[in-house]
Design a protein around this motif. Sequence first.
Motif, PDB file in Angstrom:
ATOM      1  N   UNK A   1     -11.060  20.011  36.107  1.00 48.20           N
ATOM      2  CA  UNK A   1     -11.027  19.042  37.180  1.00 48.20           C
ATOM      3  C   UNK A   1     -11.992  19.487  38.276  1.00 48.20           C
ATOM      4  N   UNK A   2     -12.487  18.552  39.000  1.00 45.21           N
ATOM      5  CA  UNK A   2     -13.415  18.842  40.091  1.00 45.21           C
ATOM      6  C   UNK A   2     -12.655  19.256  41.340  1.00 45.21           C
ATOM      7  N   UNK A   3     -13.362  19.785  42.307  1.00 47.89           N
ATOM      8  CA  UNK A   3     -12.752  20.325  43.515  1.00 47.89           C
ATOM      9  C   UNK A   3     -11.975  19.261  44.297  1.00 47.89           C
ATOM     10  N   UNK A   4     -12.495  18.038  44.336  1.00 48.78           N
ATOM     11  CA  UNK A   4     -11.800  16.980  45.062  1.00 48.78           C
ATOM     12  C   UNK A   4     -10.445  16.660  44.468  1.00 48.78           C
ATOM     13  N   UNK A   5     -10.370  16.644  43.138  1.00 47.43           N
ATOM     14  CA  UNK A   5      -9.096  16.370  42.479  1.00 47.43           C
ATOM     15  C   UNK A   5      -8.116  17.524  42.714  1.00 47.43           C
ATOM     16  N   UNK A   6      -8.600  18.757  42.641  1.00 47.47           N
ATOM     17  CA  UNK A   6      -7.732  19.901  42.900  1.00 47.47           C
ATOM     18  C   UNK A   6      -7.216  19.848  44.339  1.00 47.47           C
ATOM     19  N   UNK A   7      -8.069  19.483  45.257  1.00 45.06           N
ATOM     20  CA  UNK A   7      -7.652  19.357  46.657  1.00 45.06           C
ATOM     21  C   UNK A   7      -6.566  18.290  46.802  1.00 45.06           C
ATOM     22  N   UNK A   8      -6.754  17.150  46.170  1.00 50.80           N
ATOM     23  CA  UNK A   8      -5.753  16.068  46.253  1.00 50.80           C
ATOM     24  C   UNK A   8      -4.430  16.485  45.629  1.00 50.80           C
ATOM     25  N   UNK A  25      -9.756  34.749  44.678  1.00 45.64           N
ATOM     26  CA  UNK A  25      -8.389  34.340  44.384  1.00 45.64           C
ATOM     27  C   UNK A  25      -8.341  33.163  43.411  1.00 45.64           C
ATOM     28  N   UNK A  26      -9.453  32.481  43.240  1.00 46.01           N
ATOM     29  CA  UNK A  26      -9.534  31.282  42.410  1.00 46.01           C
ATOM     30  C   UNK A  26     -10.888  31.291  41.719  1.00 46.01           C
ATOM     31  N   UNK A  27     -10.917  30.867  40.475  1.00 43.19           N
ATOM     32  CA  UNK A  27     -12.189  30.831  39.755  1.00 43.19           C
ATOM     33  C   UNK A  27     -12.457  29.428  39.233  1.00 43.19           C
ATOM     34  N   UNK A  28     -13.716  29.123  39.126  1.00 45.15           N
ATOM     35  CA  UNK A  28     -14.147  27.834  38.599  1.00 45.15           C
ATOM     36  C   UNK A  28     -15.396  28.046  37.750  1.00 45.15           C
ATOM     37  N   UNK A  29     -15.502  27.236  36.729  1.00 47.28           N
ATOM     38  CA  UNK A  29     -16.738  27.198  35.941  1.00 47.28           C
ATOM     39  C   UNK A  29     -17.700  26.263  36.665  1.00 47.28           C
ATOM     40  N   UNK A  30     -18.958  26.382  36.362  1.00 49.96           N
ATOM     41  CA  UNK A  30     -19.959  25.489  36.945  1.00 49.96           C
ATOM     42  C   UNK A  30     -20.523  24.578  35.862  1.00 49.96           C
ATOM     43  N   UNK A  31     -20.661  23.303  36.196  1.00 55.36           N
ATOM     44  CA  UNK A  31     -21.278  22.360  35.274  1.00 55.36           C
ATOM     45  C   UNK A  31     -22.789  22.571  35.318  1.00 55.36           C
ATOM     46  N   UNK A  32     -23.523  22.005  34.370  1.00 55.91           N
ATOM     47  CA  UNK A  32     -24.991  22.128  34.427  1.00 55.91           C
ATOM     48  C   UNK A  32     -25.560  21.606  35.750  1.00 55.91           C
ATOM     49  N   UNK A  33     -24.846  20.656  36.371  1.00 55.57           N
ATOM     50  CA  UNK A  33     -25.286  20.120  37.660  1.00 55.57           C
ATOM     51  C   UNK A  33     -24.832  20.941  38.847  1.00 55.57           C
ATOM     52  N   UNK A  34     -24.111  22.033  38.595  1.00 53.65           N
ATOM     53  CA  UNK A  34     -23.684  22.920  39.672  1.00 53.65           C
ATOM     54  C   UNK A  34     -22.324  22.597  40.277  1.00 53.65           C
TER      55      UNK A  34
END
Length: 119
Positions: A1-8, A25-34
């Motif tokens: 999920x993207x950051x906006x959805x996680x925030x919501x 404290x939190x990790x995220x993968x990056x899409x090809x678009x960053x």
Amino acid sequence: MRIGELARRTGVSERSLRYYEKQGMLTAERTPGGHREYPEAAVDRVIRIQELFAAGLCSEKIGRLLPCMRDSDGGPSLVATPRLVSELTAERARIDRMIADLVRSRDTLDEVIEAARLP
């Protein structure tokens, strides 16, 4: 999920989520678009971080604690250490002292309120 959805879904601002990531404290993968992509487990992780902040722990201590907790139930993982247990015991004692102070303050206010009600 993207950051906006996680925030919501967690009620936490995107800015805070980026801070959690910067603090490790939190990790995220990056899409090809960053763009950040978070796994479903990030929801539980963010909720756990919020609970620990609400308990009065600082981000440094939370960062050390999180790898020792299972996100789904907050229980200990196999990497929990005696030092961490000692630190958490001290944090709990601090919270107990704060609760005792608040109870004394409430009792004092009750006395003042009762005295003010008397004719």
